[in-house]
Design a protein around this motif. Sequence first.
Motif, PDB file in Angstrom:
ATOM      1  N   GLY A  19      30.251  93.091 129.410  1.00 43.72           N
ATOM      2  CA  GLY A  19      30.514  91.653 129.030  1.00 43.72           C
ATOM      3  C   GLY A  19      29.249  91.442 127.812  1.00 43.72           C
ATOM      4  N   GLY A  20      28.849  90.228 127.728  1.00 43.29           N
ATOM      5  CA  GLY A  20      28.177  90.011 126.610  1.00 43.29           C
ATOM      6  C   GLY A  20      26.767  89.350 127.055  1.00 43.29           C
ATOM      7  N   ALA A  21      25.791  89.162 126.173  1.00 42.91           N
ATOM      8  CA  ALA A  21      24.696  88.526 126.955  1.00 42.91           C
ATOM      9  C   ALA A  21      23.900  87.448 125.336  1.00 42.91           C
ATOM     10  CB  ALA A  21      23.544  89.185 126.995  1.00 42.91           C
ATOM     11  N   ARG A  39      24.936  90.177 122.417  1.00 39.36           N
ATOM     12  CA  ARG A  39      24.804  91.657 122.583  1.00 39.36           C
ATOM     13  C   ARG A  39      25.347  92.217 123.960  1.00 39.36           C
ATOM     14  NH1 ARG A  39      19.076  92.479 124.227  1.00 39.36           N
ATOM     15  NH2 ARG A  39      19.117  90.376 125.233  1.00 39.36           N
ATOM     16  N   PHE A  40      26.057  93.515 123.750  1.00 35.02           N
ATOM     17  CA  PHE A  40      26.802  94.144 124.695  1.00 35.02           C
ATOM     18  C   PHE A  40      25.631  94.152 125.835  1.00 35.02           C
ATOM     19  CE2 PHE A  40      27.763  98.063 126.994  1.00 35.02           C
ATOM     20  CZ  PHE A  40      28.985  97.863 127.433  1.00 35.02           C
ATOM     21  N   LEU A  41      26.549  94.017 127.135  1.00 29.97           N
ATOM     22  CA  LEU A  41      25.934  94.103 128.489  1.00 29.97           C
ATOM     23  C   LEU A  41      26.816  95.023 129.174  1.00 29.97           C
ATOM     24  CD1 LEU A  41      24.583  91.249 130.522  1.00 29.97           C
ATOM     25  CD2 LEU A  41      26.602  92.340 131.374  1.00 29.97           C
ATOM     26  N   GLY A  42      26.205  95.946 129.995  1.00 29.84           N
ATOM     27  CA  GLY A  42      27.030  96.731 130.848  1.00 29.84           C
ATOM     28  C   GLY A  42      26.317  97.163 132.093  1.00 29.84           C
ATOM     29  N   GLY A  43      27.037  97.233 133.289  1.00 30.97           N
ATOM     30  CA  GLY A  43      25.961  97.364 134.363  1.00 30.97           C
ATOM     31  C   GLY A  43      26.865  98.031 135.736  1.00 30.97           C
ATOM     32  N   GLY A  59      28.298  85.526 150.734  1.00 39.52           N
ATOM     33  CA  GLY A  59      27.982  87.014 150.340  1.00 39.52           C
ATOM     34  C   GLY A  59      26.710  87.075 149.765  1.00 39.52           C
ATOM     35  N   ILE A  60      26.183  88.399 149.446  1.00 38.87           N
ATOM     36  CA  ILE A  60      25.010  88.780 148.832  1.00 38.87           C
ATOM     37  C   ILE A  60      25.421  89.689 148.039  1.00 38.87           C
ATOM     38  CG2 ILE A  60      24.251  90.346 150.769  1.00 38.87           C
ATOM     39  CD1 ILE A  60      21.408  89.549 150.036  1.00 38.87           C
ATOM     40  N   GLU A  61      24.758  89.665 146.628  1.00 37.64           N
ATOM     41  CA  GLU A  61      24.980  90.784 145.549  1.00 37.64           C
ATOM     42  C   GLU A  61      23.691  91.103 144.965  1.00 37.64           C
ATOM     43  OE1 GLU A  61      28.775  90.883 142.744  1.00 37.64           O
ATOM     44  OE2 GLU A  61      27.298  89.728 141.771  1.00 37.64           O
ATOM     45  N   ALA A  62      23.680  92.568 144.506  1.00 39.71           N
ATOM     46  CA  ALA A  62      22.542  92.858 143.672  1.00 39.71           C
ATOM     47  C   ALA A  62      23.229  93.647 142.489  1.00 39.71           C
ATOM     48  CB  ALA A  62      21.748  93.869 144.459  1.00 39.71           C
ATOM     49  N   GLU A  63      22.662  93.280 141.324  1.00 38.11           N
ATOM     50  CA  GLU A  63      23.371  94.053 140.091  1.00 38.11           C
ATOM     51  C   GLU A  63      22.141  94.346 138.999  1.00 38.11           C
ATOM     52  OE1 GLU A  63      25.958  91.249 138.723  1.00 38.11           O
ATOM     53  OE2 GLU A  63      24.888  90.256 137.446  1.00 38.11           O
ATOM     54  N   TYR A  64      22.539  95.429 138.340  1.00 41.23           N
ATOM     55  CA  TYR A  64      21.696  95.760 137.066  1.00 41.23           C
ATOM     56  C   TYR A  64      22.504  95.638 135.890  1.00 41.23           C
ATOM     57  CZ  TYR A  64      17.885  97.436 134.260  1.00 41.23           C
ATOM     58  OH  TYR A  64      17.302  97.708 133.088  1.00 41.23           O
ATOM     59  N   SER A  65      22.231  95.007 134.845  1.00 44.30           N
ATOM     60  CA  SER A  65      22.843  95.134 133.642  1.00 44.30           C
ATOM     61  C   SER A  65      22.193  95.627 132.322  1.00 44.30           C
ATOM     62  CB  SER A  65      23.237  93.786 133.162  1.00 44.30           C
ATOM     63  OG  SER A  65      23.934  93.089 134.136  1.00 44.30           O
ATOM     64  N   TRP A  66      22.381  96.754 131.747  1.00 46.40           N
ATOM     65  CA  TRP A  66      21.778  97.146 130.673  1.00 46.40           C
ATOM     66  C   TRP A  66      22.217  96.509 129.401  1.00 46.40           C
ATOM     67  CZ3 TRP A  66      23.614 100.461 134.423  1.00 46.40           C
ATOM     68  CH2 TRP A  66      22.790 101.337 134.891  1.00 46.40           C
ATOM     69  N   LEU A  67      21.127  96.170 128.435  1.00 42.71           N
ATOM     70  CA  LEU A  67      21.398  95.189 127.269  1.00 42.71           C
ATOM     71  C   LEU A  67      21.354  96.112 125.977  1.00 42.71           C
ATOM     72  CD1 LEU A  67      19.240  92.225 128.115  1.00 42.71           C
ATOM     73  CD2 LEU A  67      21.886  92.445 128.244  1.00 42.71           C
ATOM     74  N   ASN A  88      10.944  93.668 123.478  1.00 42.55           N
ATOM     75  CA  ASN A  88      12.338  94.203 123.665  1.00 42.55           C
ATOM     76  C   ASN A  88      12.960  94.181 125.007  1.00 42.55           C
ATOM     77  OD1 ASN A  88      14.593  95.773 123.236  1.00 42.55           O
ATOM     78  ND2 ASN A  88      13.430  97.677 123.344  1.00 42.55           N
ATOM     79  N   GLN A  89      14.124  93.483 125.090  1.00 39.58           N
ATOM     80  CA  GLN A  89      14.428  93.158 126.516  1.00 39.58           C
ATOM     81  C   GLN A  89      15.762  94.367 126.663  1.00 39.58           C
ATOM     82  OE1 GLN A  89      16.593  89.443 127.320  1.00 39.58           O
ATOM     83  NE2 GLN A  89      15.826  89.290 129.396  1.00 39.58           N
ATOM     84  N   ARG A  90      15.467  95.249 127.655  1.00 40.95           N
ATOM     85  CA  ARG A  90      16.247  96.105 127.855  1.00 40.95           C
ATOM     86  C   ARG A  90      17.373  95.950 129.004  1.00 40.95           C
ATOM     87  NH1 ARG A  90      10.943  99.105 127.657  1.00 40.95           N
ATOM     88  NH2 ARG A  90      10.957  98.468 129.780  1.00 40.95           N
ATOM     89  N   GLY A  91      17.085  95.158 129.848  1.00 41.57           N
ATOM     90  CA  GLY A  91      18.170  94.905 130.822  1.00 41.57           C
ATOM     91  C   GLY A  91      17.721  93.760 131.729  1.00 41.57           C
ATOM     92  N   LEU A  92      18.644  93.455 132.749  1.00 40.37           N
ATOM     93  CA  LEU A  92      18.617  92.209 133.541  1.00 40.37           C
ATOM     94  C   LEU A  92      18.983  92.851 134.863  1.00 40.37           C
ATOM     95  CD1 LEU A  92      20.530  89.428 131.468  1.00 40.37           C
ATOM     96  CD2 LEU A  92      17.612  89.809 131.960  1.00 40.37           C
ATOM     97  N   GLY A  93      18.504  92.316 135.984  1.00 38.18           N
ATOM     98  CA  GLY A  93      18.821  92.460 137.196  1.00 38.18           C
ATOM     99  C   GLY A  93      18.665  91.351 138.233  1.00 38.18           C
TER     100      GLY A  93
END
Length: 185
Positions: A19-21, A39-43, A59-67, A88-93
């Motif tokens: 997706g995108g951020a 910016r591109f986002l994938g995870g 439900g419950i979910e855990a995720e990590y996205s690289w930016l 520099n933000q490299r990712g989101l969790g």
Amino acid sequence: AVYAPIYNWTGFYIGGHVGGAFRGNDGFAGTNNGSDDGRFLGGVQGGADYQFAPNWVLGIEAEYSWLGSNNNTVTFTGAGAGYVYTNNQRGLGSVTGRIGYTWGPALLYVKGGYAFSDNSQNVTFLGGPAGFGVDGGHQDGYTVGAGLEYMFAQNWSAKIEYQYYDFGKTRFNVAPLNAFGSVRD
């Protein structure tokens, strides 16, 4: 008679996403010093859902996205001339709970919970590293969101989702000139 749903959302899952951020326009000291361009986002993500009563899903979910690459840079002028702050933000969790309503193969849901920002910060003075202090937890925050998921085959689904992340403000202080600033993460 007990209702047996044709589509059952109960179970564990793993998956990937793209997706995108987009960064908000609150930057250094309340000004937009960075780019709000996408910016591109994938995870990856994983979680578990439980369907009950018969159309509700919890439900419950855990995720990590690289930016994609992002260096948010501010150059000081005036008394702080010569200082450059870079983030520099490299990712989101995140780890979130979600609740949704299902009808057939579709699931409409809301979610919220803990968020983590994988970022690095540095300050330089006239091109060389400078020591600085940061207050608060600039990496911990929260996220809320909503989405629509569709089960297109047994054990296979796709979703469209929006998530808002907030990491609060970061205040930093640099000696000896005491250049300081506040950044909305």
